[in-house]
Design an enzyme around this catalytic site. Structure first.
Site, mmCIF file in Angstrom:
data_model
loop_
_atom_site.group_PDB
_atom_site.id
_atom_site.type_symbol
_atom_site.label_atom_id
_atom_site.label_comp_id
_atom_site.label_asym_id
_atom_site.label_seq_id
_atom_site.Cartn_x
_atom_site.Cartn_y
_atom_site.Cartn_z
ATOM 1 N N HIS A 141 2.717 53.620 38.952
ATOM 2 C CA HIS A 141 1.811 54.581 39.600
ATOM 3 C C HIS A 141 0.355 54.144 39.519
ATOM 4 C CE1 HIS A 141 5.155 57.782 39.083
ATOM 5 N NE2 HIS A 141 5.235 57.193 40.251
ATOM 6 N N HIS A 189 11.979 57.021 48.463
ATOM 7 C CA HIS A 189 12.791 57.582 47.371
ATOM 8 C C HIS A 189 11.847 58.467 46.568
ATOM 9 C CE1 HIS A 189 14.945 53.907 48.489
ATOM 10 N NE2 HIS A 189 16.032 54.402 47.925
ATOM 11 N N SER A 226 5.382 60.070 42.568
ATOM 12 C CA SER A 226 4.672 59.363 43.641
ATOM 13 C C SER A 226 4.233 60.305 44.774
ATOM 14 C CB SER A 226 5.514 58.198 44.178
ATOM 15 O OG SER A 226 6.832 58.604 44.467
ATOM 16 N N GLU A 262 14.099 61.839 50.714
ATOM 17 C CA GLU A 262 14.863 62.013 49.473
ATOM 18 C C GLU A 262 16.271 62.449 49.855
ATOM 19 O OE1 GLU A 262 14.449 61.595 45.945
ATOM 20 O OE2 GLU A 262 16.509 62.306 46.057
ATOM 21 N N ASP A 279 18.885 59.486 53.975
ATOM 22 C CA ASP A 279 18.975 58.214 53.261
ATOM 23 C C ASP A 279 17.724 57.388 53.583
ATOM 24 O OD1 ASP A 279 20.308 55.760 52.081
ATOM 25 O OD2 ASP A 279 20.008 55.133 54.158
ATOM 26 N N ASP A 334 11.309 52.872 46.221
ATOM 27 C CA ASP A 334 11.434 52.997 44.759
ATOM 28 C C ASP A 334 12.827 53.536 44.393
ATOM 29 O OD1 ASP A 334 10.930 53.340 42.058
ATOM 30 O OD2 ASP A 334 9.737 55.154 42.312
HETATM 31 C C1 SAM Z 1 13.159 56.253 40.802
HETATM 32 S S1 SAM Z 1 13.368 57.822 41.542
HETATM 33 C C2 SAM Z 1 11.934 58.017 42.492
HETATM 34 C C3 SAM Z 1 10.675 58.247 41.730
HETATM 35 C C4 SAM Z 1 9.463 58.491 42.582
HETATM 36 N N1 SAM Z 1 9.332 57.513 43.659
HETATM 37 C C5 SAM Z 1 8.210 58.444 41.733
HETATM 38 O O1 SAM Z 1 7.622 57.363 41.593
HETATM 39 O O2 SAM Z 1 7.821 59.487 41.219
HETATM 40 C C6 SAM Z 1 14.553 57.479 42.788
HETATM 41 C C7 SAM Z 1 14.879 58.667 43.696
HETATM 42 O O3 SAM Z 1 15.641 58.182 44.805
HETATM 43 C C8 SAM Z 1 16.587 59.172 45.173
HETATM 44 N N2 SAM Z 1 17.633 58.459 45.967
HETATM 45 C C9 SAM Z 1 18.706 57.791 45.528
HETATM 46 N N3 SAM Z 1 19.349 57.196 46.555
HETATM 47 C C10 SAM Z 1 18.638 57.484 47.674
HETATM 48 C C11 SAM Z 1 18.765 57.117 49.047
HETATM 49 N N4 SAM Z 1 19.756 56.341 49.483
HETATM 50 N N5 SAM Z 1 17.835 57.558 49.907
HETATM 51 C C12 SAM Z 1 16.796 58.358 49.489
HETATM 52 N N6 SAM Z 1 16.639 58.722 48.199
HETATM 53 C C13 SAM Z 1 17.524 58.289 47.294
HETATM 54 C C14 SAM Z 1 17.044 59.759 43.853
HETATM 55 O O4 SAM Z 1 17.587 61.051 44.031
HETATM 56 C C15 SAM Z 1 15.729 59.765 43.057
HETATM 57 O O5 SAM Z 1 15.061 60.991 43.202
#
Ligand code: SAM
Length: 278
Positions: free
Chosen positions: A18, A41, A100, A118, A143, A164
């Site tokens: 971050h 994500h 994020s 998400e 997705d 991410d």
């Molecule tokens: C590492 S966390 C994200 C943290 C966030 N970017 C942050 O920095 O605060 C990953 C996220 O991706 C989501 N996720 C998993 N597979 C996904 C997909 N195929 N498409 C979108 N989101 C997804 C999960 O539910 C989770 O909330």
């Protein structure tokens, strides 16, 4: 989809990611023309460090609590600190950690835009609540890689795509490489940031090699919490930047040793150009 970021919010890797993210956003804010951030994500907007999940792991103790626990930070951390302040009404007491989405939101100007993607239904609901009355933020229950097809290129033609993933599936590096390749075809000039964990360095280097083959300028910024000598341990993390902003390499190279020192990292850190002149 088992991964829940609430257990990890504000940990060592989040802080490194971050703080670097705010440097990219600072760069985007230098020009007056509007920009768009696509967060593929997103997780939830903001995390309560007193939640059951956060208290169960206590990971923020070795992350954000440690970063804030010393002498004042250099001015390169100002935007990151502003984002932290924005979600903590009793600042400098730290209760909430911005994910994020809230970090990006804190740095948008009135004409900039944020698109959040998400897949987890609970996180989507939390995002929709958090940004319900915010005309600058769109929440997409989708997705990540499917959504990129619809969201790119953004009408602003300037901005950042943050990728991410949780890396809970074995082929995540391949999925990112494919998604990035498709995204670059739709929007070749966007800035792309990809966060990745480093356990065994070999698959990481293979992934970075694939990205170089996409033929765009790219660099990576890595910080190891532990020496990279145990391929089963979560040794460190990296942020890959494709089409990196001008002079971000210097800004990251200045920031990384401060992070390493404050977070007590026992491994190396550095910025590496993978392809400089595409
Ligand atoms: C590492 S966390 C994200 C943290 C966030 N970017 C942050 O920095 O605060 C990953 C996220 O991706 C989501 N996720 C998993 N597979 C996904 C997909 N195929 N498409 C979108 N989101 C997804 C999960 O539910 C989770 O909330």
């Amino acid at each position: 989809m088992n991964y829940r970021h609430a257990y990890h919010a504000g940990n060592f890797a989040d802080v490194v990611k971050h703080a670097a993210l705010t440097l990219v956003l600072d760069h985007l804010c230098k020009k007056e023309t509007p920009f768009c951030v696509v967060d593929t994500h997103a997780g939830v907007g903001c995390y309560d460090l007193k939640s059951v999940e956060a208290e169960k792991t206590g990971e923020s103790t070795d992350g954000i609590a440690r970063l804030l626990g010393g002498a004042p930070l250099p001015s390169s951390f100002d935007s990151y600190l502003n984002a932290l302040r924005a979600v903590n009404p009793d600042w400098p007491q730290l209760r909430f950690y911005p994910g994020s989405p809230c970090i990006a939101r804190a740095l948008l100007r009135p004409n900039d835009r944020l698109a959040l993607v998400e897949l987890h239904p609970e996180d989507v609901r939390a995002l929709k609540r958090e940004f319900a009355r915010d005309p600058q933020v769109g929440v997409h229950a989708d997705d990540a890689y499917t959504a990129l097809k619809a969201l790119l290129p953004p009408k602003e033609r300037r901005g950042l795509v943050l990728i991410d993933p949780p890396f809970e599936v074995k082929d995540e590096f391949q999925r990112v490489a494919k998604g990035l390749s498709q995204a670059l075809r739709r929007w070749p000039t966007g800035i792309y940031g990809v966060w990745y964990p480093i356990k065994d360095p070999e698959p990481v280097e293979r992934f970075l090699g694939e990205i170089v083959n996409l033929g765009r300028p790219c660099l990576t910024s890595e910080l190891f919490r532990y020496p990279p000598d145990d391929p089963l341990r979560f040794n460190g993390s990296g942020l890959l930047l494709v089409n990196p902003p001008w002079q971000i390499d210097d800004a990251l190279a200045d920031m990384l040793p401060v992070l390493a020192n404050r977070l007590g990292a026992a491994g190396p850190c550095g910025v590496r150009w993978l392809l400089r002149n595409a």
